[in-house]
Design a protein around this motif. Structure first.
Motif, PDB file in Angstrom:
ATOM      1  N   CYS A 164       0.856  -1.190   0.000  1.00  0.00           N
ATOM      2  CA  CYS A 164       0.000   0.000   0.000  1.00  0.00           C
ATOM      3  C   CYS A 164       0.885   1.230   0.000  1.00  0.00           C
ATOM      4  O   CYS A 164       2.052   1.177   0.417  1.00  0.00           O
ATOM      5  N   ARG A 165       0.347   2.294  -0.456  1.00  0.00           N
ATOM      6  CA  ARG A 165       1.079   3.553  -0.502  1.00  0.00           C
ATOM      7  C   ARG A 165       0.676   4.376   0.719  1.00  0.00           C
ATOM      8  O   ARG A 165      -0.452   4.858   0.806  1.00  0.00           O
ATOM      9  N   VAL A 166       1.599   4.521   1.646  1.00  0.00           N
ATOM     10  CA  VAL A 166       1.302   5.229   2.888  1.00  0.00           C
ATOM     11  C   VAL A 166       1.410   6.729   2.646  1.00  0.00           C
ATOM     12  O   VAL A 166       2.493   7.246   2.407  1.00  0.00           O
ATOM     13  N   MET A 167       0.267   7.400   2.699  1.00  0.00           N
ATOM     14  CA  MET A 167       0.231   8.822   2.381  1.00  0.00           C
ATOM     15  C   MET A 167      -0.003   9.707   3.603  1.00  0.00           C
ATOM     16  O   MET A 167       0.131  10.909   3.531  1.00  0.00           O
ATOM     17  N   SER A 168      -0.403   9.097   4.714  1.00  0.00           N
ATOM     18  CA  SER A 168      -0.729   9.890   5.889  1.00  0.00           C
ATOM     19  C   SER A 168      -0.633   9.022   7.132  1.00  0.00           C
ATOM     20  O   SER A 168      -0.588   7.787   7.055  1.00  0.00           O
ATOM     21  N   ALA A 169      -0.625   9.681   8.299  1.00  0.00           N
ATOM     22  CA  ALA A 169      -0.616   8.939   9.554  1.00  0.00           C
ATOM     23  C   ALA A 169      -1.890   8.116   9.695  1.00  0.00           C
ATOM     24  O   ALA A 169      -1.863   6.994  10.199  1.00  0.00           O
ATOM     25  N   ASP A 170      -3.020   8.669   9.252  1.00  0.00           N
ATOM     26  CA  ASP A 170      -4.285   7.923   9.316  1.00  0.00           C
ATOM     27  C   ASP A 170      -4.202   6.632   8.529  1.00  0.00           C
ATOM     28  O   ASP A 170      -4.729   5.596   8.940  1.00  0.00           O
ATOM     29  N   MET A 171      -3.531   6.689   7.390  1.00  0.00           N
ATOM     30  CA  MET A 171      -3.439   5.489   6.560  1.00  0.00           C
ATOM     31  C   MET A 171      -2.545   4.443   7.207  1.00  0.00           C
ATOM     32  O   MET A 171      -2.851   3.245   7.194  1.00  0.00           O
ATOM     33  N   LEU A 172      -1.430   4.876   7.794  1.00  0.00           N
ATOM     34  CA  LEU A 172      -0.554   3.925   8.455  1.00  0.00           C
ATOM     35  C   LEU A 172      -1.241   3.342   9.687  1.00  0.00           C
ATOM     36  O   LEU A 172      -1.091   2.156   9.998  1.00  0.00           O
TER      37      LEU A 172
ATOM     38  N   CYS B 187      11.478   7.478   2.687  1.00  0.00           N
ATOM     39  CA  CYS B 187      11.714   8.613   1.796  1.00  0.00           C
ATOM     40  C   CYS B 187      10.795   9.801   2.096  1.00  0.00           C
ATOM     41  O   CYS B 187       9.598   9.634   2.330  1.00  0.00           O
ATOM     42  N   GLY B 188      11.350  11.017   2.060  1.00  0.00           N
ATOM     43  CA  GLY B 188      10.562  12.235   2.144  1.00  0.00           C
ATOM     44  C   GLY B 188       9.624  12.267   3.333  1.00  0.00           C
ATOM     45  O   GLY B 188      10.024  12.102   4.491  1.00  0.00           O
ATOM     46  N   ASP B 189       8.331  12.460   3.059  1.00  0.00           N
ATOM     47  CA  ASP B 189       7.329  12.595   4.113  1.00  0.00           C
ATOM     48  C   ASP B 189       7.040  11.291   4.844  1.00  0.00           C
ATOM     49  O   ASP B 189       6.379  11.303   5.889  1.00  0.00           O
ATOM     50  N   LEU B 190       7.501  10.163   4.313  1.00  0.00           N
ATOM     51  CA  LEU B 190       7.210   8.887   4.965  1.00  0.00           C
ATOM     52  C   LEU B 190       7.816   8.835   6.361  1.00  0.00           C
ATOM     53  O   LEU B 190       7.207   8.305   7.300  1.00  0.00           O
ATOM     54  N   SER B 191       9.007   9.389   6.540  1.00  0.00           N
ATOM     55  CA  SER B 191       9.616   9.440   7.876  1.00  0.00           C
ATOM     56  C   SER B 191       8.784  10.302   8.817  1.00  0.00           C
ATOM     57  O   SER B 191       8.631   9.980   9.998  1.00  0.00           O
ATOM     58  N   VAL B 192       8.256  11.391   8.293  1.00  0.00           N
ATOM     59  CA  VAL B 192       7.404  12.285   9.077  1.00  0.00           C
ATOM     60  C   VAL B 192       6.116  11.568   9.481  1.00  0.00           C
ATOM     61  O   VAL B 192       5.662  11.655  10.626  1.00  0.00           O
ATOM     62  N   THR B 193       5.539  10.854   8.534  1.00  0.00           N
ATOM     63  CA  THR B 193       4.300  10.107   8.793  1.00  0.00           C
ATOM     64  C   THR B 193       4.507   9.072   9.897  1.00  0.00           C
ATOM     65  O   THR B 193       3.625   8.856  10.738  1.00  0.00           O
ATOM     66  N   MET B 194       5.654   8.419   9.905  1.00  0.00           N
ATOM     67  CA  MET B 194       5.949   7.435  10.953  1.00  0.00           C
ATOM     68  C   MET B 194       5.921   8.076  12.337  1.00  0.00           C
ATOM     69  O   MET B 194       5.367   7.508  13.290  1.00  0.00           O
ATOM     70  N   LEU B 195       6.514   9.264  12.463  1.00  0.00           N
ATOM     71  CA  LEU B 195       6.560   9.934  13.762  1.00  0.00           C
ATOM     72  C   LEU B 195       5.163  10.343  14.215  1.00  0.00           C
ATOM     73  O   LEU B 195       4.823  10.220  15.402  1.00  0.00           O
ATOM     74  N   ARG B 196       4.345  10.816  13.299  1.00  0.00           N
ATOM     75  CA  ARG B 196       2.969  11.195  13.655  1.00  0.00           C
ATOM     76  C   ARG B 196       2.160   9.956  14.062  1.00  0.00           C
ATOM     77  O   ARG B 196       1.379  10.004  15.011  1.00  0.00           O
ATOM     78  N   THR B 197       2.327   8.871  13.334  1.00  0.00           N
ATOM     79  CA  THR B 197       1.596   7.641  13.652  1.00  0.00           C
ATOM     80  C   THR B 197       1.995   7.118  15.018  1.00  0.00           C
ATOM     81  O   THR B 197       1.152   6.628  15.785  1.00  0.00           O
ATOM     82  N   PHE B 198       3.266   7.212  15.349  1.00  0.00           N
ATOM     83  CA  PHE B 198       3.749   6.802  16.671  1.00  0.00           C
ATOM     84  C   PHE B 198       2.976   7.504  17.775  1.00  0.00           C
ATOM     85  O   PHE B 198       2.585   6.882  18.785  1.00  0.00           O
ATOM     86  N   LEU B 199       2.722   8.799  17.595  1.00  0.00           N
ATOM     87  CA  LEU B 199       2.006   9.550  18.626  1.00  0.00           C
ATOM     88  C   LEU B 199       0.507   9.267  18.609  1.00  0.00           C
ATOM     89  O   LEU B 199      -0.135   9.229  19.663  1.00  0.00           O
TER      90      LEU B 199
END
Length: 546
Positions: free
Chosen positions: A217-225, A281-293
């Motif tokens: 799947c293409r993870v585009m947001s914290a909601d998606m992850l 890559c790119g925003d994916l690292s950011v999305t991981m941090l948001r999903t963690f919280l």
């Protein structure tokens, strides 16, 4: 000679991190003209004239290897005092990149060498990264009691497979490319068969082997992850295939079908996750941090980012904005932004510059000179093309990077790779640079660079779908540009020196985002890889406190 990276700042608390960020911003502000410059317009806009005249006059006569050391904070004693101070101040603000002593920092971490079965297909860089990161993730998972690792942006599954087979962890590998999922499954099947055969031969029993599950799947947001995590928890609604060769396949667009993926964040569940990303890559690292919280089942995150040029950035009007930079509320409120040029520049590596080597450094500077002179061709003869900000690809760079990697590996394994490195040198586009040429002006004027420039231009026009016009005078353009080509090296070296500082700023913003959560989150930033082998070597590691 003096200097070297030795930061006087720390980031153990939110206030310390913020102080560091403010110091970086204050330092960078006077050099915005250098950061935001488009080097393709070097000759058209006479960019070197913006640099202190004493600096440029000094550096144009410096040996190339001295220029390549500037991003590492190394200066020469005979340089102008103001230039020395620039290098010293910059170096003091950059996050030190020396590999941390991880076994003394992380609880119960034990790094083991990977066997040839697990490392098949990996180059030296990947083997090093996977060997270190898998040990780090195992340590973090044990410390938080997590039972599943989610490898985000898993690629061909190297990390996921080591975590499964070497550390016997339950692993889910997520990647946007279904081909990568298939490769992961096929490779895991081969590894499983090998170990199963070994176990039968040794009579060690029929212990079951952990095998990574794959999710496409293409993870585009914290909601998606979060939705993917929910899916993994919801065995009643979605059966996660246990056997090798199957994958959970989801559409490659921002939304997942909520009917198939009911939210379980409000449901009591004993499962827990660690999110891990090797150069997500790119925003994916950011999305991981948001999903963690945002997802209570995620107990920890280990994120090594890359591709800052692909970060989203916008004017964040509210704290809920989901841009890739800035993440922290304080930096959003301050209105601090980077811009595309800054994000591109943040990808520059001081370590790679330092070990580049004189010949490769000259080739690098020549490529920039050719591209800037080619921009003059476009400006004069194809002005309508410039409206689209044309990109002609990375001509010569791929070959140079291959050569750099072979040279690096041959220095570590000379008995195996000397012949291969020599063969790559023979194939270089830039033949004719003799070993005793040390300055840029020597290299530019010692051989017939015009013929190379003409080939470069014709190749560039071809890539843009253009044909040389009858009146295009490549020689005239090159003769006009060549006298100033000696300034390219000094200019680009000074500009590249700002890259590690911009990367530090991006990483500190991510750390501050986590520190803003208060005592509920424990977050650190550690350089976990050898920076020469893996320039993007900083991991952000965060755990939720009980």
């Amino acid at each position: 000679m003096g200097g070297g990276s030795s930061s006087k700042y720390s980031c153990g608390s939110a206030s310390e991190t913020l102080e560091w960020i403010h110091a970086i911003h204050q330092f960078l502000t006077p050099y915005s003209f250098l950061i935001n410059a488009h080097v393709v317009n070097f000759f058209n806009d006479r960019l070197w004239e913006a640099i202190d005249e004493d600096w440029i006059d000094c550096l144009k006569n410096e040996p190339v290897d001295h220029l390549l050391q500037i991003p590492s904070g190394i200066f020469q004693d005979h340089w102008p005092p103001s230039l020395q101070q620039f290098v010293i101040a910059l170096s003091s603000l950059v996050l030190p990149r020396h590999q941390a002593g991880l076994e003394s920092i992380l609880p119960n971490m034990g790094m083991t060498s990977l066997d040839s079965v697990l490392t098949q297909g990996m180059n030296m860089k990947k083997k090093h990264e996977v060997e270190v990161l898998s040990a780090v993730v195992d340590s973090i998972a044990n410390s938080v009691g997590a039972d599943t690792i989610v490898d985000v942006g898993a690629g061909q599954g190297y990390l996921a497979q080591v975590l499964s087979f070497q550390y016997q962890l339950s692993v889910v590998a997520i990647d946007s490319c279904s081909h990568h999922g298939n490769v992961t499954n096929a490779r895991a099947e081969r590894i499983k068969k090998h170990y199963a055969a070994q176990m039968r031969k040794s009579g060690s029993g029929s212990r079951s082997l952990n095998v990574p599950k794959t999710v496409t799947c293409r993870v585009m947001s914290a909601d998606m992850l979060k939705a993917v995590n929910d899916m993994l928890l919801s065995e009643d609604d979605v059966q996660c295939p246990q056997q090798i060769g199957q994958s959970i396949s989801q559409p490659s667009h921002p939304g997942l079908d909520k009917r198939r993926l009911p939210s379980l964040c409000d449901v009591h569940n004993e499962s827990s996750f660690v999110l891990a990303g090797l150069h997500a890559c790119g925003d994916l690292s950011v999305t991981m941090l948001r999903t963690f919280l945002e997802c209570k089942e995620v107990k920890a995150v280990v994120s090594i980012g890359c591709c800052y040029n692909l970060l989203s950035e916008e004017v964040c009007e509210s704290s809920s904005s989901q841009c890739g930079f800035p993440m922290s509320n304080v930096i959003k409120s301050a209105g601090l932004s980077l811009g595309k040029s800054s994000r591109d520049l943040a990808c520059q590596s001081a370590e790679r510059w330092r070990v580049m080597g004189k010949d490769a450094g000259l080739q690098n500077f020549e490529l920039h000179a050719f591209r800037a002179a080619f921009q003059m061709v476009l400006y004069r003869y194809y002005p309508e093309v410039l409206i689209t900000s044309p990109a002609i690809g990375r001509q010569g760079k791929a070959l140079r990077r291959q050569q750099q990697r072979r040279n690096l590996e041959s220095s570590l394994q000379p008995e195996k790779d000397d012949k291969a490195a020599f063969a790559m040198e023979k194939d270089s586009l830039f033949q004719g640079i003799s070993s005793d040429e040390t300055t840029i002006s020597d290299a530019i004027n010692s051989v017939d660079k015009y013929s190379l420039f003409e080939k470069f231009c014709k190749s560039g026009l071809c890539r843009l779908g253009l044909k040389p016009l009858p009146d295009v005078n490549f020689k005239e353009v090159w003769e006009e540009a060549a006298p100033f080509a000696e300034f390219i090296g000094p200019y680009w070296s000074l500009r590249a020196a700002l890259g590690p500082l911009l990367e530090t700023l991006i990483l500190l913003d991510r750390l501050l985002f986590l520190q803003e959560q208060g005592s509920s989150v424990e977050a650190v930033m550690l350089p976990i890889f050898d920076p020469v082998l893996s320039p993007r070597n900083v991991a952000i590691i965060a755990k939720k406190r009980n």
